[in-house]
Scaffold this motif. Structure first.
Motif, PDB file in Angstrom:
ATOM      1  N   ARG A 110      54.273   4.703   8.592  1.00 23.29           N
ATOM      2  CA  ARG A 110      54.682   4.939   9.979  1.00 23.29           C
ATOM      3  C   ARG A 110      55.981   5.736  10.090  1.00 23.29           C
ATOM      4  O   ARG A 110      56.189   6.444  11.075  1.00 23.29           O
ATOM      5  CB  ARG A 110      54.868   3.605  10.732  1.00 23.29           C
ATOM      6  N   ARG A 111      56.877   5.616   9.168  1.00 27.32           N
ATOM      7  CA  ARG A 111      58.148   6.356   9.218  1.00 27.32           C
ATOM      8  C   ARG A 111      58.403   6.928   7.824  1.00 27.32           C
ATOM      9  O   ARG A 111      58.836   6.217   6.932  1.00 27.32           O
ATOM     10  CB  ARG A 111      59.308   5.472   9.665  1.00 27.32           C
ATOM     11  N   HIS A 138      55.682  13.815  12.917  1.00 27.75           N
ATOM     12  CA  HIS A 138      55.930  12.526  13.569  1.00 27.75           C
ATOM     13  C   HIS A 138      55.834  12.648  15.084  1.00 27.75           C
ATOM     14  O   HIS A 138      55.233  11.803  15.759  1.00 27.75           O
ATOM     15  CB  HIS A 138      57.324  12.001  13.192  1.00 27.75           C
ATOM     16  N   LEU A 164      55.803   9.189  16.953  1.00 31.09           N
ATOM     17  CA  LEU A 164      56.515   8.336  15.999  1.00 31.09           C
ATOM     18  C   LEU A 164      57.921   8.860  15.739  1.00 31.09           C
ATOM     19  O   LEU A 164      58.168  10.072  15.793  1.00 31.09           O
ATOM     20  CB  LEU A 164      55.752   8.276  14.665  1.00 31.09           C
ATOM     21  N   GLY A 219      61.397   8.855   9.586  1.00 29.90           N
ATOM     22  CA  GLY A 219      62.209   7.975   8.775  1.00 29.90           C
ATOM     23  C   GLY A 219      63.565   8.571   8.486  1.00 29.90           C
ATOM     24  O   GLY A 219      63.933   9.619   9.036  1.00 29.90           O
TER      25      GLY A 219
END
Length: 344
Positions: free
Chosen positions: A190-191, A215, A220, A223
């Motif tokens: 997810r990151r 992202h 999202l 990161g």
């Protein structure tokens, strides 16, 4: 060359074109046409002339050719940081494509970039009467400086290039970074963290842009971001920090050398790859398949880039105004360093 052949050639180390013509039983003009790649020569005649050239050890007199045609048959190339994989492969690809097109390529390598070093390289190559220049220096200031030069020959850029530029051939770095990041997001991460290259490199910024946009398209947050210098050592240092962050399950690294350092740091810290953290690189160096584990990475298709750069050069020399070409599309090579995330 044998002593008898030297005597037959009047004591010269290299025979003349006329002597090659006599040996092959053709005219001087036919030898010239063969050397210039003319399609007006029968294949059997061409074969005979080439055999005579090989047998007699003929070396073309470039100075005489230049006087006769006002062309040197030479392209100049300026490249920086040839110790790095990307710049070295770009230089090789342009040289090979130039030779395939019948041009010699004179390469001047810069250990680092400064405006005065670029100007010195340009002056050196112009002194060699090059017909065009290919500039492969990815620093932002280098690109601006190269574009500001008012030179008597065409200038083609092959690094730090964006879509839509004229007199420029490049690889779509942003698309390559999207491929790498999308692959990790598709696996369920997810990151995705990112280890960038130096900020002053255009291509490092383009890869960072691709990581962020992948992202953003999914709504999202990216990161953490770390900055490296293309070296395995900087990758190792970043890998230590990544190992300390329990939220990081994947990292996109801006080149394979830094990815190697990341892998070493993760192994030393007891992090499984890809069990705990997935790693993707960029470049697809020949050794990437033999990293432990084999590195998933982005292949830049350097040979295609070289051909496009030379094609632009030849089009400009033929009189086309501001020729352009599409960016080369990179590809993702999936190996064992990536997998679905596990809870850390």
């Amino acid at each position: 060359m044998s002593e008898q052949l030297r005597e037959r050639n009047g004591g010269r180390r290299s025979p003349s074109m006329a002597q090659v013509a006599a040996h092959a039983g053709v005219s001087h003009q036919t030898v010239s046409r063969v050397l210039n790649g003319s399609p007006l020569v029968a294949e059997s005649t061409r074969t005979r002339v080439l055999a005579a050239i090989e047998t007699m050890g003929y070396r073309r007199n470039n100075a005489a050719r230049m006087l006769a045609t006002n062309r040197s048959g030479r392209i100049g190339m300026i490249s920086a940081h040839l110790a790095l994989h990307g710049p070295s492969m770009i230089a090789v690809s342009v040289q090979e494509a130039g030779h395939d097109a019948g041009y010699d390529v004179s390469l001047v390598g810069l250990s680092d970039f400064a405006p005065e070093s670029l100007q010195g390289a340009v002056d050196r190559l112009l002194d060699e009467a090059v017909e065009a220049l290919v500039v492969a220096v990815a620093h932002r200031t280098a690109t601006e400086r190269a574009l500001s030069l008012h030179l008597p020959v065409p200038v083609v850029l092959v690094q730090g290039v964006s879509a839509g530029e004229t007199m420029a051939a490049g690889i779509d770095q942003t698309a390559g970074a999207c491929l790498a990041t999308d692959h990790l997001l598709d696996l369920g991460h997810r990151r995705v963290a990112h280890l960038t290259g130096p900020r002053e490199w255009v291509e490092a910024g383009q890869r960072r842009e691709g990581w962020r946009s992948a992202h953003e398209r999914r709504g999202l947050l990216p990161g953490p971001e770390l900055v490296g210098d293309w070296s395995a050592r900087s990758g190792y240092d970043a890998g230590q920090r990544i190992a300390d962050d329990p939220d990081v399950t994947a990292v996109f690294v801006a080149n394979d050398a830094m990815a190697l350092g990341v892998l070493k740091a993760l192994h030393e810290r007891g992090c499984s790859v890809p069990g705990d953290i997935s790693v993707v690189g960029f470049d697809d160096v020949p050794e990437a398949a033999y990293f432990w584990p084999g590195l998933t990475t982005v292949s830049q298709q350097f040979s295609v880039l070289g051909r496009r750069a030379v094609d632009l050069t030849l089009r400009a020399l033929a009189g086309e105004k501001d020729p352009s070409t599409d960016l080369v599309t990179p590809t993702l090579v999936v190996r064992s360093s990536t997998g679905a995330p596990a809870r850390r």
